[in-house]
Design an enzyme around this catalytic site. Sequence first.
Site, PDB file in Angstrom:
ATOM      1  N   SER A   1       0.829  -1.216   0.000  1.00  0.00           N
ATOM      2  CA  SER A   1       0.000   0.000   0.000  1.00  0.00           C
ATOM      3  C   SER A   1       0.861   1.263   0.000  1.00  0.00           C
ATOM      4  CB  SER A   1      -0.896   0.024   1.238  1.00  0.00           C
ATOM      5  OG  SER A   1      -1.652  -1.157   1.331  1.00  0.00           O
TER       6      SER A   1
ATOM      7  N   CYS B   1      -1.987  -5.924   2.690  1.00  0.00           N
ATOM      8  CA  CYS B   1      -3.399  -5.519   2.707  1.00  0.00           C
ATOM      9  C   CYS B   1      -4.197  -6.204   1.611  1.00  0.00           C
ATOM     10  CB  CYS B   1      -3.504  -4.002   2.574  1.00  0.00           C
ATOM     11  SG  CYS B   1      -5.204  -3.423   2.547  1.00  0.00           S
TER      12      CYS B   1
ATOM     13  N   CYS C   1      -6.186  -6.915   4.872  1.00  0.00           N
ATOM     14  CA  CYS C   1      -7.476  -6.187   4.899  1.00  0.00           C
ATOM     15  C   CYS C   1      -8.525  -6.726   3.935  1.00  0.00           C
ATOM     16  CB  CYS C   1      -7.277  -4.719   4.556  1.00  0.00           C
ATOM     17  SG  CYS C   1      -5.702  -4.002   5.001  1.00  0.00           S
TER      18      CYS C   1
ATOM     19  N   LYS D   1      -9.432 -10.559   4.188  1.00  0.00           N
ATOM     20  CA  LYS D   1     -10.004 -10.698   5.538  1.00  0.00           C
ATOM     21  C   LYS D   1     -11.440 -10.191   5.564  1.00  0.00           C
ATOM     22  CE  LYS D   1     -10.197  -7.350   7.811  1.00  0.00           C
ATOM     23  NZ  LYS D   1      -9.143  -6.707   8.565  1.00  0.00           N
TER      24      LYS D   1
ATOM     25  N   ALA E   1      15.257  -6.144  -4.014  1.00  0.00           N
ATOM     26  CA  ALA E   1      16.328  -5.156  -4.139  1.00  0.00           C
ATOM     27  C   ALA E   1      17.014  -5.026  -2.788  1.00  0.00           C
ATOM     28  CB  ALA E   1      15.769  -3.810  -4.569  1.00  0.00           C
TER      29      ALA E   1
ATOM     30  N   TYR F   1      -5.853  -7.405  16.747  1.00  0.00           N
ATOM     31  CA  TYR F   1      -6.721  -7.312  15.571  1.00  0.00           C
ATOM     32  C   TYR F   1      -6.890  -8.667  14.874  1.00  0.00           C
ATOM     33  CZ  TYR F   1      -6.128  -2.151  15.083  1.00  0.00           C
ATOM     34  OH  TYR F   1      -6.128  -0.799  15.242  1.00  0.00           O
TER      35      TYR F   1
ATOM     36  N   GLU G   1     -10.273 -10.988  14.649  1.00  0.00           N
ATOM     37  CA  GLU G   1     -10.937 -11.072  13.346  1.00  0.00           C
ATOM     38  C   GLU G   1     -11.007 -12.516  12.866  1.00  0.00           C
ATOM     39  OE1 GLU G   1      -9.961  -6.571  11.747  1.00  0.00           O
ATOM     40  OE2 GLU G   1      -8.757  -8.199  10.960  1.00  0.00           O
TER      41      GLU G   1
ATOM     42  N   ARG H   1      -2.922 -14.335  26.231  1.00  0.00           N
ATOM     43  CA  ARG H   1      -2.081 -14.453  27.432  1.00  0.00           C
ATOM     44  C   ARG H   1      -2.477 -13.481  28.537  1.00  0.00           C
ATOM     45  NH1 ARG H   1       3.717 -12.044  25.271  1.00  0.00           N
ATOM     46  NH2 ARG H   1       2.996 -10.004  24.605  1.00  0.00           N
TER      47      ARG H   1
ATOM     48  N   HIS I   1     -32.953   9.119  11.553  1.00  0.00           N
ATOM     49  CA  HIS I   1     -33.778   8.145  12.258  1.00  0.00           C
ATOM     50  C   HIS I   1     -34.458   7.200  11.295  1.00  0.00           C
ATOM     51  CE1 HIS I   1     -35.910   6.694  15.729  1.00  0.00           C
ATOM     52  NE2 HIS I   1     -37.047   6.770  15.064  1.00  0.00           N
TER      53      HIS I   1
ATOM     54  N   GLU J   1     -27.375   7.557  15.053  1.00  0.00           N
ATOM     55  CA  GLU J   1     -27.986   8.760  15.625  1.00  0.00           C
ATOM     56  C   GLU J   1     -27.755   8.848  17.139  1.00  0.00           C
ATOM     57  OE1 GLU J   1     -32.353   8.994  15.747  1.00  0.00           O
ATOM     58  OE2 GLU J   1     -32.416   6.826  15.430  1.00  0.00           O
TER      59      GLU J   1
HETATM   60  P1  NDP Z   1      -1.346  -6.955  17.485  1.00  0.00           P
HETATM   61  O1  NDP Z   1      -0.116  -6.254  17.879  1.00  0.00           O
HETATM   62  O2  NDP Z   1      -2.594  -6.187  17.266  1.00  0.00           O
HETATM   63  O3  NDP Z   1      -1.681  -8.074  18.567  1.00  0.00           O
HETATM   64  C1  NDP Z   1      -0.755  -9.046  18.906  1.00  0.00           C
HETATM   65  C2  NDP Z   1      -1.361  -9.897  19.996  1.00  0.00           C
HETATM   66  O4  NDP Z   1      -0.521 -11.014  20.239  1.00  0.00           O
HETATM   67  C3  NDP Z   1      -1.499  -9.158  21.309  1.00  0.00           C
HETATM   68  O5  NDP Z   1      -2.700  -9.552  21.914  1.00  0.00           O
HETATM   69  C4  NDP Z   1      -0.275  -9.625  22.085  1.00  0.00           C
HETATM   70  O6  NDP Z   1      -0.490  -9.642  23.466  1.00  0.00           O
HETATM   71  C5  NDP Z   1      -0.139 -11.036  21.602  1.00  0.00           C
HETATM   72  N1  NDP Z   1       1.228 -11.528  21.691  1.00  0.00           N
HETATM   73  C6  NDP Z   1       2.354 -10.904  21.273  1.00  0.00           C
HETATM   74  N2  NDP Z   1       3.435 -11.679  21.503  1.00  0.00           N
HETATM   75  C7  NDP Z   1       2.981 -12.805  22.085  1.00  0.00           C
HETATM   76  C8  NDP Z   1       3.615 -13.976  22.574  1.00  0.00           C
HETATM   77  N3  NDP Z   1       4.942 -14.133  22.489  1.00  0.00           N
HETATM   78  N4  NDP Z   1       2.858 -14.939  23.116  1.00  0.00           N
HETATM   79  C9  NDP Z   1       1.518 -14.781  23.192  1.00  0.00           C
HETATM   80  N5  NDP Z   1       0.865 -13.708  22.749  1.00  0.00           N
HETATM   81  C10 NDP Z   1       1.593 -12.722  22.198  1.00  0.00           C
HETATM   82  O7  NDP Z   1      -0.915  -7.815  16.221  1.00  0.00           O
HETATM   83  P2  NDP Z   1      -1.748  -8.549  15.107  1.00  0.00           P
HETATM   84  O8  NDP Z   1      -0.888  -9.657  14.647  1.00  0.00           O
HETATM   85  O9  NDP Z   1      -3.124  -8.846  15.575  1.00  0.00           O
HETATM   86  O10 NDP Z   1      -1.834  -7.450  13.977  1.00  0.00           O
HETATM   87  C11 NDP Z   1      -0.678  -6.779  13.539  1.00  0.00           C
HETATM   88  C12 NDP Z   1      -1.000  -5.361  13.202  1.00  0.00           C
HETATM   89  O11 NDP Z   1      -1.647  -5.318  11.944  1.00  0.00           O
HETATM   90  C13 NDP Z   1      -1.976  -4.703  14.150  1.00  0.00           C
HETATM   91  O12 NDP Z   1      -1.351  -4.128  15.251  1.00  0.00           O
HETATM   92  C14 NDP Z   1      -2.609  -3.662  13.289  1.00  0.00           C
HETATM   93  O13 NDP Z   1      -1.800  -2.522  13.331  1.00  0.00           O
HETATM   94  C15 NDP Z   1      -2.604  -4.291  11.920  1.00  0.00           C
HETATM   95  N6  NDP Z   1      -3.923  -4.842  11.586  1.00  0.00           N
HETATM   96  C16 NDP Z   1      -4.979  -4.005  11.412  1.00  0.00           C
HETATM   97  C17 NDP Z   1      -6.227  -4.499  11.093  1.00  0.00           C
HETATM   98  C18 NDP Z   1      -7.371  -3.550  10.929  1.00  0.00           C
HETATM   99  O14 NDP Z   1      -7.153  -2.368  10.748  1.00  0.00           O
HETATM  100  N7  NDP Z   1      -8.622  -4.034  11.012  1.00  0.00           N
HETATM  101  C19 NDP Z   1      -6.459  -5.918  10.937  1.00  0.00           C
HETATM  102  C20 NDP Z   1      -5.284  -6.718  11.164  1.00  0.00           C
HETATM  103  C21 NDP Z   1      -4.074  -6.186  11.487  1.00  0.00           C
HETATM  104  P3  NDP Z   1      -0.163  -8.384  24.421  1.00  0.00           P
HETATM  105  O15 NDP Z   1      -1.209  -7.358  24.141  1.00  0.00           O
HETATM  106  O16 NDP Z   1      -0.269  -8.970  25.771  1.00  0.00           O
HETATM  107  O17 NDP Z   1       1.202  -7.930  24.056  1.00  0.00           O
END
Ligand code: NDP
Length: 449
Positions: free
Chosen positions: A16, A44, A49, A52, A116, A178, A182, A199, A433, A438
């Site tokens: 993107s 994406c 995106c 998904k 590259a 996320y 999802e 966790r 409405h 709203e």
């Molecule tokens: P996120 O960073 O959103 O979430 C990662 C999750 O994995 C957290 O709950 C984290 O827990 C957990 N985690 C991380 N490390 C470990 C571990 N070693 N053991 C167990 N659990 C762990 O990452 P995602 O992979 O869900 O998505 C990546 C990014 O992509 C997002 O942050 C977002 O920016 C983007 N995205 C956006 C979407 C949208 O706009 N709808 C859809 C999908 C992705 P903890 O919180 O405890 O660290």
Amino acid sequence: MSAQYDYDLFTIGGGSGGVRASRVAAGYGARVAIAEASLFGGTCVNVGCIPKKLFAYAAHFREDFAIAASFGWTVGEPRFDWATLRANKDREIARLNGVYERLLVDAGVAIHRTRAKVRDAHTVEVDGKTITAQHILIATGSWPQVPAIPGRERAITSNEAFHLERLPESALVVGGGYVALEFASIFNGLGVATTLAYRGQRLLRGFDAELATRLGAEMAMKGVALRLQANPTRIDPGLRVAFEDGSAADYELVMFATGRKPNTAGLGLEAVGVKLAADGAVVVDAYSKSTVDSIWAIGDVTNRVNLTPVATAEAMWLAKTLFRGEPTPVDHEIVPTAVFANPNLATVGLSEAAARARFSEVEIYKTSFRALRDSLSAGKEQTFMKLVVDSASQRVLGAHMIGPDAGEIIQGIAVAVKLGATKAQFDATIGIHPTAAEEFVTLRERFLG
Ligand code: NDP
């Protein structure tokens, strides 16, 4: 722009951010080349995106069929065919790959369908040849990260989830962000017995706590087996998963959605003086410039706000900075975002906790109700809305929602929040409405804090 180099801009990565920066820069008259070894559109379009959201639509039909009966429709026993969805999705993604490539070609961008590597501040290596450019843009994105537990190779990530040969009977999704929410919703909606293991105690770290807790409860009500404070420690053959608390369970599929890591390995960046953060992200300033003056980076590879519309905005601001004589710093304030779980969750601005930390007094307005569409059926889903307001200035600091089309609704609300609208200005707006939206302009019940 300088004739001293082969190009004015050489972009590494056709996702993107990279595609947008390249074609906007070319539109400003720059001579641009781009290298992409895989399919155009990046995460994406190919494994994020777009597919998904198509899967999320597919998963939602289960409830739609159920509700249809309450409106008098007789629909036979619905049957779902994964292969049809996957093939239709693949066809659409292939079409989008072509659209992205054509946009580049039409803009006059030279395409290198290969990897590259950066050789020096103005040189990249492509297929053993060197190409020079006044500016080099790193837009290589990120890659799913899997914790180093024994048996991790038996699990998949979102990359593979889009191409499964067949849908499993049961699945464990690990993570609380996320992607985890999802995909847990997608699998559950498509009839897979789905467990979500996170966790921590509360899903969606950094989001409004009440919102995150409510989403977990809604997902559980819809059938996702939610396991909080549960973390896998090993995956044995047959996909037997052992958890930290000593429990173990068998699944047909295990998917890690445990975050993503910037793609900087093997690019030669550190050797030319580009500083990387501990997680591998390219360190950039407010204009997306790295520690080398002619090397820039945008999107997930910088690990700032990892969302497609942010990457494309960074791309456009960078093109202005470099080729339009308008240095434009990146604006990462008040970025709306949605989690396309079932139900949808969307948010813009500050969570209640973040607002309380920054402002001496905040007012909270909230409501929850059952959508009109569900009123003829047994549907129990609660739509939830919340406004966070600064007591002193009356500015709306945050707007949060769970419910159908939350992303569509919060996108509109985000304009008002970005412009600094006050609660009184929300209230002076006439509602449409009957809609759920709203409620955002008629919120009366105030909780002080
Ligand atoms: P996120 O960073 O959103 O979430 C990662 C999750 O994995 C957290 O709950 C984290 O827990 C957990 N985690 C991380 N490390 C470990 C571990 N070693 N053991 C167990 N659990 C762990 O990452 P995602 O992979 O869900 O998505 C990546 C990014 O992509 C997002 O942050 C977002 O920016 C983007 N995205 C956006 C979407 C949208 O706009 N709808 C859809 C999908 C992705 P903890 O919180 O405890 O660290």
